[in-house]
Design an enzyme around this catalytic site. Structure first.
Site, mmCIF file in Angstrom:
data_model
loop_
_atom_site.group_PDB
_atom_site.id
_atom_site.type_symbol
_atom_site.label_atom_id
_atom_site.label_comp_id
_atom_site.label_asym_id
_atom_site.label_seq_id
_atom_site.Cartn_x
_atom_site.Cartn_y
_atom_site.Cartn_z
ATOM 1 N N HIS A 170 26.828 33.402 30.722
ATOM 2 C CA HIS A 170 28.276 32.752 31.240
ATOM 3 C C HIS A 170 28.505 32.994 32.774
ATOM 4 C CE1 HIS A 170 29.982 31.683 27.234
ATOM 5 N NE2 HIS A 170 29.205 32.452 26.876
ATOM 6 N N ASP A 377 31.096 32.007 40.602
ATOM 7 C CA ASP A 377 31.574 31.839 39.260
ATOM 8 C C ASP A 377 30.579 31.118 38.331
ATOM 9 O OD1 ASP A 377 33.494 32.438 37.320
ATOM 10 O OD2 ASP A 377 35.045 31.336 38.357
HETATM 11 P P1 ADQ Z 1 36.131 34.252 33.390
HETATM 12 O O1 ADQ Z 1 35.686 35.110 34.355
HETATM 13 O O2 ADQ Z 1 36.997 35.034 32.439
HETATM 14 O O3 ADQ Z 1 34.859 33.644 32.474
HETATM 15 P P2 ADQ Z 1 37.077 31.508 33.556
HETATM 16 O O4 ADQ Z 1 36.301 30.579 33.153
HETATM 17 O O5 ADQ Z 1 38.104 31.127 34.783
HETATM 18 O O6 ADQ Z 1 36.520 32.956 33.963
HETATM 19 O O7 ADQ Z 1 38.200 31.846 32.364
HETATM 20 C C1 ADQ Z 1 39.289 32.312 32.351
HETATM 21 C C2 ADQ Z 1 40.118 32.193 31.439
HETATM 22 O O8 ADQ Z 1 41.276 32.743 31.064
HETATM 23 C C3 ADQ Z 1 40.779 30.512 31.219
HETATM 24 O O9 ADQ Z 1 40.798 30.080 30.172
HETATM 25 C C4 ADQ Z 1 42.169 30.872 31.738
HETATM 26 O O10 ADQ Z 1 42.982 29.910 31.281
HETATM 27 C C5 ADQ Z 1 42.514 32.330 31.240
HETATM 28 N N1 ADQ Z 1 43.396 32.913 32.113
HETATM 29 C C6 ADQ Z 1 43.190 33.313 33.333
HETATM 30 N N2 ADQ Z 1 44.303 33.907 33.852
HETATM 31 C C7 ADQ Z 1 45.202 33.834 32.961
HETATM 32 C C8 ADQ Z 1 46.525 34.298 33.042
HETATM 33 N N3 ADQ Z 1 46.989 34.842 34.187
HETATM 34 N N4 ADQ Z 1 47.393 34.170 32.011
HETATM 35 C C9 ADQ Z 1 46.518 33.471 31.004
HETATM 36 N N5 ADQ Z 1 45.348 33.118 30.627
HETATM 37 C C10 ADQ Z 1 44.604 33.047 31.723
HETATM 38 C C11 ADQ Z 1 33.382 33.922 32.366
HETATM 39 C C12 ADQ Z 1 32.717 33.429 33.424
HETATM 40 C C13 ADQ Z 1 33.056 31.910 33.982
HETATM 41 C C14 ADQ Z 1 33.090 31.058 32.887
HETATM 42 C C15 ADQ Z 1 33.476 31.620 31.562
HETATM 43 C C16 ADQ Z 1 33.126 30.844 30.414
HETATM 44 O O11 ADQ Z 1 32.953 34.500 34.499
HETATM 45 O O12 ADQ Z 1 32.248 31.656 35.190
HETATM 46 O O13 ADQ Z 1 33.405 29.825 32.918
HETATM 47 O O14 ADQ Z 1 33.186 32.943 31.102
HETATM 48 O O15 ADQ Z 1 31.694 30.639 30.279
#
Ligand code: ADQ
Length: 738
Positions: A170, A377
């Site tokens: 991921h 990311d």
């Molecule tokens: P993450 O690093 O966790 O994931 P991301 O893909 O942005 O990053 O996902 C974050 C998730 O958490 C989103 O669904 C978002 O809505 C939720 N979220 C973030 N902040 C929040 C908040 N304050 N309150 C509620 N919800 C919140 C890892 C990798 C990424 C990759 C994903 C999936 O780092 O690059 O996209 O896995 O493969």
């Protein structure tokens, strides 16, 4: 692709819920982060199990906790992998999040090298393996997730040799220059190679991985597969999507409509810039705040007219670098609000906690700009969630070019988040974009995000895993069978017209340290002569050698077809001249590669360059093997980049690297010989190295293709050594006469 339904076993570091101890007992809380969001809907539609760590390990022996875990297993098919507190800490907070996470995101200066971390990482991976093995049933497919479990595919391969195992990363795979910093680099790559399918978000991550495997393990790969001993590992880029419906259905609820109305009222007269992140140094939060400050400085007219809503959910709070980030962000927010704020205007609204999905959807819905600018990311789901919620097409996405999402979101405004000046200018433009362009861009993005949703992603991964695992079972056909001498002689005898394609080095003679020493044995020319004399035979010697070598050794055999330089030059029986395959080829491009190879000769005692008409070869058979093999990997990786846009490619042979045009390959001569000699009822192709695979590929599948030596090949049959080849030819010569 096969469609048979298998049970799915998902394995990830975290279960989608975590257990937490409270003053009165235990509480289960939904995990934050992309993976939980992404996998839940896929598991819902598959009859699956989810295996993972349930979170904090304190109180591990508490019977109440055990009771909850047993209930999860029975009712929700969630199987907890318990880790002793110390292992959990060094594995998760240690090696996974303080070594792999910063390194894979290109922050080498934040990497912590602690031997205890690696030991715990190995222990935890083994523990996961035990639990998976305990729950595995034949027919299951195992899907392992992410950087915490990179050793698991190979551990599973040892324990369950036939299980289909897929792995998805991921986070980004780093450049090989960065990856090779890791002391445990070989073990991690070997760990991954136990999988049938390895998938990444983007082609860049995949390219980095292939480069690392080449540089670190010395293993070459093709664009979508890699040979790992007996097995083939399939490599794919499968960008993750989101469950768009989860958000869009929320938007229609009275609850979210209410939140949106409230937000519109609260920020009336202001354009809303929205940022949603985990509080992580990879997400570029300080850079964003500084950019915002710059925006307010350069465009004073925006003051009081915009607001930045920054939501940041705390994570990994016990790690020092995260604590430092928290402080830095607090300071910047305070500074901006202190400097620019007024009684009726707060420039930055900073919310440092997780918020409900309903609140999130409402914020996505009302905001004018989605500001998603990680420094690096894997994908970034927030950018997709923002776009999905723009059902009214009123919104602009400003996206970092360093997010995996940038590779598929070309209609966003792509920015370099380190370049604060230019990003500020882009934001200014985004805020004043005319409605038509804004709608055109976001609509195209939204439609793509809807199409490439998380279900499509999951289905693609699983279909590819099914295919990769099935191909592995049938992969036995890549192992040639021992050649049955009586059968081939029988077919030879019965045939009226025969085509024979014979490789030279490694097939008719063994290898010598210097190419000029691999001269034919005294027996060979006579043997060839007897084969040629049979009027039913057309015999071609096809070699990577120069024409001068072949002429010197076999020029006196007038009935023999000679193909030099892998078929770039042909001499027909009795002809005085050689025919070039492409008379217009200019060696000029090859000359440009020469200094690079010369540099490698300088660094590698015992190695030498051979110049041919159509290629340049670096030979390193006489060099210190380990050092030369390492340099050879470097050379191939370097040439791959250098030659990408030319007609030249670097090919590996037995202790050589050859640079030659793509269009030269041994398969090219088959048509030529067939045309001259007429259709044959016995075709025979024999060779020992990769260049002979091109010949086998072009020959019909039902003919006698023979690989000399061990290992995989497209050929149907194998013989152990050149001595066996000469014996076979001898018996053919005799059989033909009788
Ligand atoms: P993450 O690093 O966790 O994931 P991301 O893909 O942005 O990053 O996902 C974050 C998730 O958490 C989103 O669904 C978002 O809505 C939720 N979220 C973030 N902040 C929040 C908040 N304050 N309150 C509620 N919800 C919140 C890892 C990798 C990424 C990759 C994903 C999936 O780092 O690059 O996209 O896995 O493969």
């Amino acid at each position: 692709m096969t469609t048979e339904k298998h049970r799915l076993v998902v394995v990830s570091n975290r279960l989608p819920v975590k257990l937490q101890r409270t003053a009165t007992g235990w509480r289960a809380e939904r995990s934050s982060g992309g993976l939980a969001t992404a996998m839940s809907p896929i598991l819902k539609s598959n009859d699956g199990l989810w295996i993972g760590w349930p979170g904090a390990s304190a109180g591990i022996d508490d019977p109440k906790r055990q009771e909850i875990l047993e209930r999860w297993a029975a009712e929700e098919r969630r199987i907890a992998v318990d880790l002793p507190p110390e292992t959990a800490q060094h594995f998760y907070e240690g090696y996974a999040n303080q070594t792999l996470w910063p390194l894979f995101h290109h922050f080498p200066s934040l990497v912590v090298f602690d031997p205890k971390g690696w030991v715990a990482y190995e222990t935890a991976n083994r523990r996961f393996c035990e639990v998976v093995v305990r729950h595995y049933r034949p027919g299951d497919m195992i899907w392992v997730h992410d950087y915490q479990l990179m050793l698991l595919p190979n551990l599973l391969r040892q324990a369950l040799p036939d299980a289909p195992v897929g792995f998805f990363l991921h986070i980004p795979f780093p450049s090989s220059e960065v990856f090779r910093i890791l002391p445990e680099r070989e073990k991690l790559l070997e760990g991954l190679l136990g999988a049938n399918l390895l998938a990444f978000h983007t082609h860049s991550h995949l390219r980095h991985f292939r480069n690392s495997v080449l540089r670190v393990l010395g293993r070459e790969s093709r664009i979508n597969e890699l040979d790992a001993g007996e097995r083939v590992v399939r490599l794919e880029a499968i960008p993750i999507g989101i469950a768009t419906g989860e958000f869009t259905s929320l938007l229609a609820t009275p609850e979210v409509a209410g939140h949106m109305a409230e937000l519109r009222q609260r920020y009336a007269g202001q354009q809303i810039l929205l940022a949603v992140d985990r509080l992580d140094y990879t997400k570029g939060i300080p850079e964003r705040l500084r950019t915002y400050r710059r925006l307010l400085e350069r465009a004073p007219k925006l003051r009081g007219k915009v607001v930045l809503v920054q939501i940041a959910v705390p994570s990994r709070q016990r790690i020092g670098s995260y604590e430092a980030l928290r402080r830095q962000v607090n300071e910047l927010v305070g500074e901006i609000n202190g400097h620019f704020g007024a009684a009726d205007w707060t420039p930055v609204v900073y919310i440092r906690r997780g918020i409900s999905q309903a609140h999130l959807a409402a914020l996505y819905g009302v905001s004018d700009v989605g500001w998603v600018t990680p420094l690096r990311d894997g994908m970034n789901l927030v950018s997709k969630e923002y776009v999905a919620c723009k059902l009214d097409n009123r919104g602009v996405l400003v996206l970092s070019e360093f997010a995996g999402a940038a590779e598929e979101m070309g209609e966003a405004f792509l920015v370099n988040p380190y370049d604060e000046d230019r990003t500020a200018a882009t934001l200014e433009r985004a805020l004043t974009l005319d409605a038509e362009e804004r709608e055109r861009r976001i609509e195209a993005l939204r439609r793509r995000v809807e199409r490439n949703n998380v279900f499509a992603w999951g289905e693609r991964f699983l279909a590819m895993l099914r295919d990769a695992a099935a191909a592995c079972v049938t992969g036995a056909s890549d192992r040639p069978l021992p050649l049955d001498i009586p059968s081939i002689l029988d077919a030879y005898r019965k045939a009226r017209r025969r085509l024979l394609f014979l490789d030279y080095d490694g097939t008719l003679v063994g290898y010598a340290n210097q190419p000029e020493r691999a001269t034919p044995t005294p027996r060979l020319p006579g043997l060839l002569q007897r084969l040629i004399e049979n009027p039913g035979n057309c015999v071609m010697l096809i070699s990577g050698r120069k024409r001068a070598d072949l002429e010197r050794w076999f020029g006196d055999l007038p009935g023999l077809w000679l193909a030099a330089e892998h078929g770039a030059l042909l001499r027909a029986p009795g002809a005085a001249d050689w025919q070039p395959l492409r008379p217009d080829f200019s060696r000029h491009v090859l000359e440009q590669v020469l200094p690079v190879l010369q540099h490698f000769v300088d660094r590698t005692p015992g190695s030498l360059i051979e110049q041919k008409e159509y290629s340049i070869v670096w030979h390193y058979r006489m060099s210190e093997p380990q050092f030369a093999d390492w340099l050879a990997n470097e050379l191939v990786a370097m040439l791959e980049d250098m030659l990408a846009e030319t007609e030249l490619r670097a090919f590996r042979g037995q202790k050589i690297i050859e640079v030659r045009p793509l269009w030269i390959h041994k398969g090219g001569v088959v048509g030529h010989l067939t045309q001259h000699c007429g259709p044959a009822d016995f075709q025979f192709g024999i060779g020992d190295d990769r260049t002979d695979e091109d010949l086998f590929k072009v020959l019909d599948t039902g003919v006698w293709t023979v690989h000399v030596g061990e290992g995989r090949s497209r050929a149907r049959f194998r013989l152990p050594s050149p001595a066996h080849v000469l014996d076979l030819l001898e018996r053919m010569a005799t059989a033909g006469v009788s």
